[in-house]
Design a protein around this motif. Structure first.
Motif, PDB file in Angstrom:
ATOM      1  N   UNK A 193       0.835  -1.052  -0.101  1.00 46.20           N
ATOM      2  CA  UNK A 193       0.517  -0.172  -0.449  1.00 46.20           C
ATOM      3  C   UNK A 193       0.553   1.280  -0.049  1.00 46.20           C
ATOM      4  N   UNK A 194       1.782   1.491  -1.325  1.00 45.04           N
ATOM      5  CA  UNK A 194       2.600   3.076  -1.212  1.00 45.04           C
ATOM      6  C   UNK A 194       2.750   2.872  -2.778  1.00 45.04           C
ATOM      7  N   UNK A 195       2.516   4.163  -2.648  1.00 45.21           N
ATOM      8  CA  UNK A 195       3.363   5.281  -3.782  1.00 45.21           C
ATOM      9  C   UNK A 195       4.688   5.435  -3.860  1.00 45.21           C
ATOM     10  N   UNK A 196       5.185   4.477  -4.981  1.00 42.47           N
ATOM     11  CA  UNK A 196       6.081   4.087  -5.105  1.00 42.47           C
ATOM     12  C   UNK A 196       6.599   4.417  -6.968  1.00 42.47           C
ATOM     13  N   UNK A 197       8.224   4.730  -6.560  1.00 44.18           N
ATOM     14  CA  UNK A 197       8.922   4.626  -8.013  1.00 44.18           C
ATOM     15  C   UNK A 197      10.585   4.701  -7.882  1.00 44.18           C
ATOM     16  N   UNK A 198      10.582   3.981  -8.948  1.00 44.10           N
ATOM     17  CA  UNK A 198      12.142   3.830  -8.791  1.00 44.10           C
ATOM     18  C   UNK A 198      12.890   4.268  -9.905  1.00 44.10           C
ATOM     19  N   UNK A 199      14.042   4.364 -10.045  1.00 44.02           N
ATOM     20  CA  UNK A 199      14.358   5.137 -11.010  1.00 44.02           C
ATOM     21  C   UNK A 199      16.291   5.470 -10.764  1.00 44.02           C
ATOM     22  N   UNK A 200      17.333   5.135 -11.793  1.00 44.31           N
ATOM     23  CA  UNK A 200      18.372   4.946 -12.433  1.00 44.31           C
ATOM     24  C   UNK A 200      18.494   6.947 -12.329  1.00 44.31           C
ATOM     25  N   UNK A 201      19.366   6.600 -11.880  1.00 50.23           N
ATOM     26  CA  UNK A 201      20.579   8.356 -12.386  1.00 50.23           C
ATOM     27  C   UNK A 201      21.864   8.250 -12.193  1.00 50.23           C
ATOM     28  N   UNK A 202      22.697   9.856 -13.042  1.00 51.00           N
ATOM     29  CA  UNK A 202      23.327   9.232 -13.349  1.00 51.00           C
ATOM     30  C   UNK A 202      24.802  10.398 -12.458  1.00 51.00           C
ATOM     31  N   UNK A 203      23.587  10.681 -11.563  1.00 52.44           N
ATOM     32  CA  UNK A 203      23.885  12.340 -10.658  1.00 52.44           C
ATOM     33  C   UNK A 203      22.978  12.162  -9.076  1.00 52.44           C
ATOM     34  N   UNK A 204      23.014  10.683  -8.726  1.00 53.06           N
ATOM     35  CA  UNK A 204      22.020  10.709  -6.878  1.00 53.06           C
ATOM     36  C   UNK A 204      21.972  11.703  -6.108  1.00 53.06           C
ATOM     37  N   UNK A 205      23.335  11.906  -6.517  1.00 53.66           N
ATOM     38  CA  UNK A 205      23.668  13.300  -4.534  1.00 53.66           C
ATOM     39  C   UNK A 205      22.874  14.488  -5.131  1.00 53.66           C
ATOM     40  N   UNK A 206      23.324  14.968  -6.417  1.00 52.21           N
ATOM     41  CA  UNK A 206      22.400  16.097  -7.208  1.00 52.21           C
ATOM     42  C   UNK A 206      21.059  15.776  -6.494  1.00 52.21           C
ATOM     43  N   UNK A 207      21.021  14.574  -6.947  1.00 44.07           N
ATOM     44  CA  UNK A 207      19.091  14.721  -7.475  1.00 44.07           C
ATOM     45  C   UNK A 207      18.449  14.950  -5.970  1.00 44.07           C
ATOM     46  N   UNK A 208      19.226  14.060  -4.930  1.00 44.49           N
ATOM     47  CA  UNK A 208      18.399  14.791  -3.546  1.00 44.49           C
ATOM     48  C   UNK A 208      18.036  15.927  -3.394  1.00 44.49           C
ATOM     49  N   UNK A 209      19.969  16.539  -3.449  1.00 48.91           N
ATOM     50  CA  UNK A 209      20.190  18.029  -3.068  1.00 48.91           C
ATOM     51  C   UNK A 209      19.268  18.754  -3.161  1.00 48.91           C
ATOM     52  N   UNK A 210      19.105  18.166  -4.585  1.00 55.40           N
ATOM     53  CA  UNK A 210      17.465  19.790  -5.547  1.00 55.40           C
ATOM     54  C   UNK A 210      16.525  18.954  -5.290  1.00 55.40           C
ATOM     55  N   UNK A 211      15.605  18.352  -4.435  1.00 56.16           N
ATOM     56  CA  UNK A 211      14.391  16.936  -4.848  1.00 56.16           C
ATOM     57  C   UNK A 211      12.959  17.955  -4.114  1.00 56.16           C
ATOM     58  N   UNK A 212      14.075  19.430  -3.542  1.00 54.82           N
ATOM     59  CA  UNK A 212      12.737  21.024  -2.759  1.00 54.82           C
ATOM     60  C   UNK A 212      12.517  20.561  -1.127  1.00 54.82           C
ATOM     61  N   UNK A 213      12.152  21.399  -0.982  1.00 58.30           N
ATOM     62  CA  UNK A 213      12.150  21.884   0.368  1.00 58.30           C
ATOM     63  C   UNK A 213      11.486  21.029   1.081  1.00 58.30           C
ATOM     64  N   UNK A 214      10.211  21.148   0.125  1.00 59.30           N
ATOM     65  CA  UNK A 214       8.966  20.034   0.794  1.00 59.30           C
ATOM     66  C   UNK A 214       9.742  18.168   1.246  1.00 59.30           C
ATOM     67  N   UNK A 215      10.467  17.875   0.060  1.00 56.85           N
ATOM     68  CA  UNK A 215      11.482  16.669   0.305  1.00 56.85           C
ATOM     69  C   UNK A 215      11.720  16.419   1.503  1.00 56.85           C
ATOM     70  N   UNK A 216      11.785  14.724   2.325  1.00 57.93           N
ATOM     71  CA  UNK A 216      12.451  14.723   2.889  1.00 57.93           C
ATOM     72  C   UNK A 216      13.444  13.279   2.517  1.00 57.93           C
ATOM     73  N   UNK A 217      14.648  13.613   2.080  1.00 55.39           N
ATOM     74  CA  UNK A 217      15.496  12.990   2.240  1.00 55.39           C
ATOM     75  C   UNK A 217      15.914  11.494   3.001  1.00 55.39           C
ATOM     76  N   UNK A 218      15.685  10.369   2.365  1.00 62.53           N
ATOM     77  CA  UNK A 218      16.583   9.297   3.389  1.00 62.53           C
ATOM     78  C   UNK A 218      17.747   8.960   2.719  1.00 62.53           C
ATOM     79  N   UNK A 219      18.703   9.395   3.928  1.00 64.03           N
ATOM     80  CA  UNK A 219      20.593   8.814   3.314  1.00 64.03           C
ATOM     81  C   UNK A 219      20.887   8.839   4.866  1.00 64.03           C
TER      82      UNK A 219
END
Length: 235
Positions: A171-197
């Motif tokens: 029971x989960x709305x989830x997406x998974x994808x690959x990225x060449x720059x995961x660190x950058x994508x996580x840093x730029x996820x937005x103020x609303x986002x919670x980063x799990x790391x």
């Protein structure tokens, strides 16, 4: 003792307790992190793996306090949009599933000490870790979760597809994808986002962080308890 033969956990805690105190002291006095760890490790004749543990777990009191303030509790994650540092979380859960010790670092985040990131391979344990991670996110009642995987890691596309298929059974709305720059994508996820790391560089760069591994371990007491080199961090 070779670098491949770590002491039992309790002996390791005893051996590294004093070096950890000394590293914290030097960091609090403004010494460069790498230099402080090298100086203390050389003085105590620590192995390469023991130095790695200090680098993973020991931080200045100031750095630890800043990071702890960013960390949301498990109960605060309901209704949140979570962006997951996929391999960071999965490798730590895998380590716990393999009965390897998991540690609370000075900054309050759980970390493994395996150092396997660059050599990670997808195994049955990885599939189990995916199921545990998704079940935890579902139990936390997050609004959405986006799992990012480093594309340079072998079989990341395959793993992303597996995560998406597995998420359909939760029971989960989830997406998974690959990225060449995961660190950058996580840093730029937005103020609303919670980063799990538990990646220090990412934690330092974002406003809200979660430790999904800790939430999972709290719900799975049979897995065992984390350890710590810091008497002020609750094990």
């Amino acid at each position: 003792m070779s670098d491949r033969q770590l002491l039992p956990v309790e002996e390791l805690k005893e051996k590294l307790s004093e070096p950890a105190i000394e590293v914290r002291y030097l960091l609090s006095k403004g010494y460069a992190r790498k230099s402080a760890i090298t100086f203390v490790s050389n003085h105590h004749r620590l192995t390469g793996q023991e130095r790695h543990i200090l680098a993973r777990l020991v931080f200045s009191p100031e750095t630890a306090e800043i990071r702890i303030k960013k960390k949301l509790s498990c109960s605060q994650l309901e209704g949140c949009d979570i962006f997951v540092d996929g391999y960071n979380v999965l490798i730590t859960i895998e380590s716990a599933l393999k009965n390897e010790p998991i540690w609370f670092a000075d900054d309050g985040f759980l970390r493994d000490i395996s150092g396997v990131f660059g050599n990670h391979r997808i195994t049955d344990t990885t599939c189990m870790a995916v199921d545990e991670m998704l079940s935890t996110l579902s139990a936390l009642k997050v609004r959405s979760s986006t799992i990012l995987l480093d594309s340079q890691m072998s079989n990341s596309e395959k793993l992303a597809k597996f995560i998406c298929e597995k998420a359909k059974t939760k029971r989960l709305k989830a997406d998974a994808r690959t990225s060449k720059h995961v660190d950058f994508d996580l840093k730029e996820a937005g103020a609303h986002a919670v980063i799990a790391t538990a990646d220090s560089v990412i934690v330092d760069a974002v406003d809200k962080v979660a430790d999904v591994t800790e939430c999972w371990m709290k719900e799975n007491r049979k897995i065992g308890k984390p350890f710590s080199l810091n008497a002020h961090v609750r094990e």
